[in-house]
Design an enzyme around this catalytic site. Structure first.
Site, PDB file in Angstrom:
ATOM      1  N   ASP A  29      43.311  36.926  44.956  1.00 32.14           N
ATOM      2  CA  ASP A  29      43.097  37.759  43.408  1.00 32.14           C
ATOM      3  C   ASP A  29      43.799  36.831  42.243  1.00 32.14           C
ATOM      4  OD1 ASP A  29      43.159  39.680  41.559  1.00 32.14           O
ATOM      5  OD2 ASP A  29      45.191  40.381  41.941  1.00 32.14           O
ATOM      6  N   ASN A  77      35.775  47.666  43.079  1.00 30.28           N
ATOM      7  CA  ASN A  77      35.377  46.609  42.020  1.00 30.28           C
ATOM      8  C   ASN A  77      33.951  47.036  41.606  1.00 30.28           C
ATOM      9  OD1 ASN A  77      36.731  43.934  43.684  1.00 30.28           O
ATOM     10  ND2 ASN A  77      37.518  44.976  42.094  1.00 30.28           N
TER      11      ASN A  77
HETATM   12  C1  IPE Z   1      41.541  43.404  45.231  1.00 28.20           C
HETATM   13  O1  IPE Z   1      41.609  42.561  43.610  1.00 28.20           O
HETATM   14  C2  IPE Z   1      40.038  43.080  45.504  1.00 28.20           C
HETATM   15  C3  IPE Z   1      39.742  41.861  45.789  1.00 28.20           C
HETATM   16  C4  IPE Z   1      40.531  40.667  45.949  1.00 28.20           C
HETATM   17  C5  IPE Z   1      38.372  41.609  46.218  1.00 28.20           C
HETATM   18  P1  IPE Z   1      41.607  43.613  42.396  1.00 28.20           P
HETATM   19  O2  IPE Z   1      42.119  42.725  41.138  1.00 28.20           O
HETATM   20  O3  IPE Z   1      40.425  44.362  42.401  1.00 28.20           O
HETATM   21  O4  IPE Z   1      42.880  44.710  42.835  1.00 28.20           O
HETATM   22  P2  IPE Z   1      43.531  45.396  41.721  1.00 28.20           P
HETATM   23  O5  IPE Z   1      42.971  46.136  40.400  1.00 28.20           O
HETATM   24  O6  IPE Z   1      44.585  44.597  41.035  1.00 28.20           O
HETATM   25  O7  IPE Z   1      44.428  46.412  42.486  1.00 28.20           O
HETATM   26  C1  IPE Z   2      39.668  38.580  42.117  1.00 29.18           C
HETATM   27  O1  IPE Z   2      40.055  38.066  41.077  1.00 29.18           O
HETATM   28  C2  IPE Z   2      38.307  38.634  42.343  1.00 29.18           C
HETATM   29  C3  IPE Z   2      37.657  40.063  42.487  1.00 29.18           C
HETATM   30  C4  IPE Z   2      38.272  40.905  42.924  1.00 29.18           C
HETATM   31  C5  IPE Z   2      36.275  40.095  42.842  1.00 29.18           C
HETATM   32  P1  IPE Z   2      40.179  39.184  39.733  1.00 29.18           P
HETATM   33  O2  IPE Z   2      38.627  39.222  39.229  1.00 29.18           O
HETATM   34  O3  IPE Z   2      40.731  40.368  40.035  1.00 29.18           O
HETATM   35  O4  IPE Z   2      41.049  38.352  38.921  1.00 29.18           O
HETATM   36  P2  IPE Z   2      42.494  39.092  37.982  1.00 29.18           P
HETATM   37  O5  IPE Z   2      43.318  39.708  38.846  1.00 29.18           O
HETATM   38  O6  IPE Z   2      41.780  39.923  36.805  1.00 29.18           O
HETATM   39  O7  IPE Z   2      42.886  37.926  37.410  1.00 29.18           O
HETATM   40 MG    MG Z   3      42.646  41.192  40.094  1.00 30.66          MG
END
Ligand code: IPE
Ligand code: IPE
Ligand code: MG
Length: 251
Positions: A29, A77
């Protein structure tokens, strides 16, 4: 700079090579925030994150990790803006590097509701799974279009179907039955779950499998999570006493 290099060596050197977790699961993340802090679009962060995937996969294989399972795209997502989903899918196509897997003897697999993935992406992934299937080293699994509630619901449907057809009796159902109907049935439960990016939650990832995992949360955004950060997480894991309900004296 000298101090940084020294620290890096320290974590690597501190690791007990005889107690490397067999299975590490990671919630990758922080790509979006990493990019935003640098004045870039979120996609730039995902690109940087894809490079980290290869670095961490290679380092894990070198350390002797047997299973590395990376949360790459969750069921939730799919609700992101259409443009971001599209760019994540095309990045997935472009960043599957079979050469790295072959060089490191890594077998590649995916778990999740993959019927939702675009056909070209799925075909590319399947090709990589097939081409690396005879590799005998670490198994790298990407959780794609994955959520734990989807996976457990799917397992329940399979089990209910078997009961209905008379192939299984209710009394025969144990936790092992559930294990064997999950998408992760070819791997042991993770000893260590890492989440980068500062959030302290599981976001629907491996909820059943992490029942007794050691949880490690760090503020580092995924694109910055390099070898030394992984070694630091493993050192932290190795410093813990895993009691599984017993007392210290019993161990
Ligand atoms: C969790 O990250 C999913 C992945 C890393 C693929 P998200 O960014 O989607 O999770 P939330 O929204 O902070 O819970
Ligand atoms: C994790 O990074 C990747 C996916 C969930 C696909 P994020 O896209 O959630 O990045 P932040 O949490 O918004 O910084
Ligand atoms: Mg995220």
């Amino acid at each position: 700079m000298i101090i940084k290099t020294k620290n890096k060596m320290l974590y690597r050197e501190k690791i007990d090579k005889t107690r490397i977790p067999a299975h590490i699961a990671i919630i990758m993340d922080g790509n979006g925030r990493w990019a935003k802090e640098r004045g870039h679009a979120r996609t730039f962060g995902h690109q940087a994150g894809a490079e980290t995937v290869h670095i961490i996969a290679e380092e894990s294989a070198r350390l002797g990790v047997k299973f590395l399972t990376l949360y790459t795209f969750s069921t939730e997502n799919w609700n992101r803006p259409v443009d971001e989903v599209a760019s994540l899918m095309s990045l997935l196509m472009d960043s599957i590097e079979e050469e790295t897997f072959m060089k490191n003897n890594i077998s590649f697999r995916i778990i999740g509701d993959t019927s939702r993935l675009p056909k070209d992406v799925l075909d590319r992934l399947k090709k990589c799974i097939e081409n690396t299937s005879r590799n005998t080293g670490m198994c790298l699994t990407l959780a794609l279009s994955y959520s734990s509630k989807w996976e457990i619901t799917d397992a329940m449907k399979q089990i209910a179907g078997k009961v209905k057809r008379g192939e299984l009796s209710v009394d025969e159902i144990t936790d092992k039955t559930i294990d064997s109907h999950l998408a992760t049935n070819y791997m042991p439960d993770p000893e260590l779950l890492i989440r980068t990016g500062g959030e302290i939650r599981l976001s629907n990832y491996l909820l059943w499998q992490c029942a007794y995992s050691e949880l490690y949360f760090c503020n580092t955004y995924w694109p910055d999570f390099k070898e030394e950060e992984l070694c630091k997480a493993i050192c932290d894991y190795q410093s813990r006493e895993r009691r599984f309900g017993k007392t210290s004296e019993q161990l």
